[in-house]
Write a protein that holds these residues in place. Sequence first.
Motif, PDB file in Angstrom:
ATOM      1  N   PRO A  22      -2.434   0.358 -15.530  1.00 35.92           N
ATOM      2  CA  PRO A  22      -2.773  -0.545 -14.426  1.00 35.92           C
ATOM      3  C   PRO A  22      -1.789  -0.439 -13.268  1.00 35.92           C
ATOM      4  O   PRO A  22      -2.173  -0.481 -12.103  1.00 35.92           O
ATOM      5  N   ASP A  23      -0.505  -0.260 -13.594  1.00 33.90           N
ATOM      6  CA  ASP A  23       0.519  -0.130 -12.560  1.00 33.90           C
ATOM      7  C   ASP A  23       0.360   1.192 -11.804  1.00 33.90           C
ATOM      8  O   ASP A  23       0.540   1.253 -10.585  1.00 33.90           O
ATOM      9  N   GLN A  24       0.031   2.251 -12.530  1.00 36.05           N
ATOM     10  CA  GLN A  24      -0.181   3.548 -11.900  1.00 36.05           C
ATOM     11  C   GLN A  24      -1.380   3.499 -10.951  1.00 36.05           C
ATOM     12  O   GLN A  24      -1.335   4.052  -9.849  1.00 36.05           O
ATOM     13  N   LEU A  25      -2.448   2.826 -11.371  1.00 38.11           N
ATOM     14  CA  LEU A  25      -3.613   2.651 -10.504  1.00 38.11           C
ATOM     15  C   LEU A  25      -3.224   1.871  -9.254  1.00 38.11           C
ATOM     16  O   LEU A  25      -3.582   2.252  -8.129  1.00 38.11           O
ATOM     17  N   HIS A  26      -2.467   0.798  -9.425  1.00 35.43           N
ATOM     18  CA  HIS A  26      -2.001  -0.020  -8.305  1.00 35.43           C
ATOM     19  C   HIS A  26      -1.214   0.848  -7.316  1.00 35.43           C
ATOM     20  O   HIS A  26      -1.473   0.822  -6.102  1.00 35.43           O
ATOM     21  N   ALA A  27      -0.263   1.641  -7.819  1.00 39.34           N
ATOM     22  CA  ALA A  27       0.555   2.497  -6.953  1.00 39.34           C
ATOM     23  C   ALA A  27      -0.297   3.552  -6.242  1.00 39.34           C
ATOM     24  O   ALA A  27      -0.109   3.819  -5.050  1.00 39.34           O
ATOM     25  N   THR A  28      -1.251   4.132  -6.948  1.00 36.31           N
ATOM     26  CA  THR A  28      -2.114   5.153  -6.341  1.00 36.31           C
ATOM     27  C   THR A  28      -2.950   4.569  -5.210  1.00 36.31           C
ATOM     28  O   THR A  28      -3.082   5.173  -4.140  1.00 36.31           O
ATOM     29  N   LEU A  29      -3.503   3.393  -5.432  1.00 30.48           N
ATOM     30  CA  LEU A  29      -4.304   2.748  -4.385  1.00 30.48           C
ATOM     31  C   LEU A  29      -3.453   2.449  -3.149  1.00 30.48           C
ATOM     32  O   LEU A  29      -3.898   2.658  -2.015  1.00 30.48           O
ATOM     33  N   LYS A  30      -2.223   2.004  -3.356  1.00 27.36           N
ATOM     34  CA  LYS A  30      -1.328   1.745  -2.228  1.00 27.36           C
ATOM     35  C   LYS A  30      -1.027   3.041  -1.472  1.00 27.36           C
ATOM     36  O   LYS A  30      -1.033   3.062  -0.243  1.00 27.36           O
TER      37      LYS A  30
END
Length: 122
Positions: A22-30
């Motif tokens: 979930p954190d990796q997805l968050h960082a990628t979207l940013k």
Amino acid sequence: APGGDLRFYVIGSSNAAWQTWPDQLHATLKRMGYQVQLPKTEIPGETDGPKGRRTPKCMDADTFETLSTPRLGLQGWSTWGFAYDNEDDCNADGFRKIAGWDVSCTNGWACTAQWRGGGAPL
């Protein structure tokens, strides 16, 4: 083109609570230019990162470890627990029929009631 406002909230089994996806997805979207809004709730058991951040460290962990990514996930939760929020159609043996198949009504690890986990059903 990527960008714009985006909201998401992670709900799942133990992998949502313990893993960094979930954190990796968050960082990628940013990185893609999205303005990511992640609402916190008052749901018991909610956390904003992997449990205690005691997960294996990826090489790019510094890109997401400081992010707050709210999630709700408990060991033993399964997709059936989210699709069926009650046991009204369960028989005396603890099963319901789905497409002709007996499916356990117990939302828990190995379909064992004592391992259901805490928190209210969604």
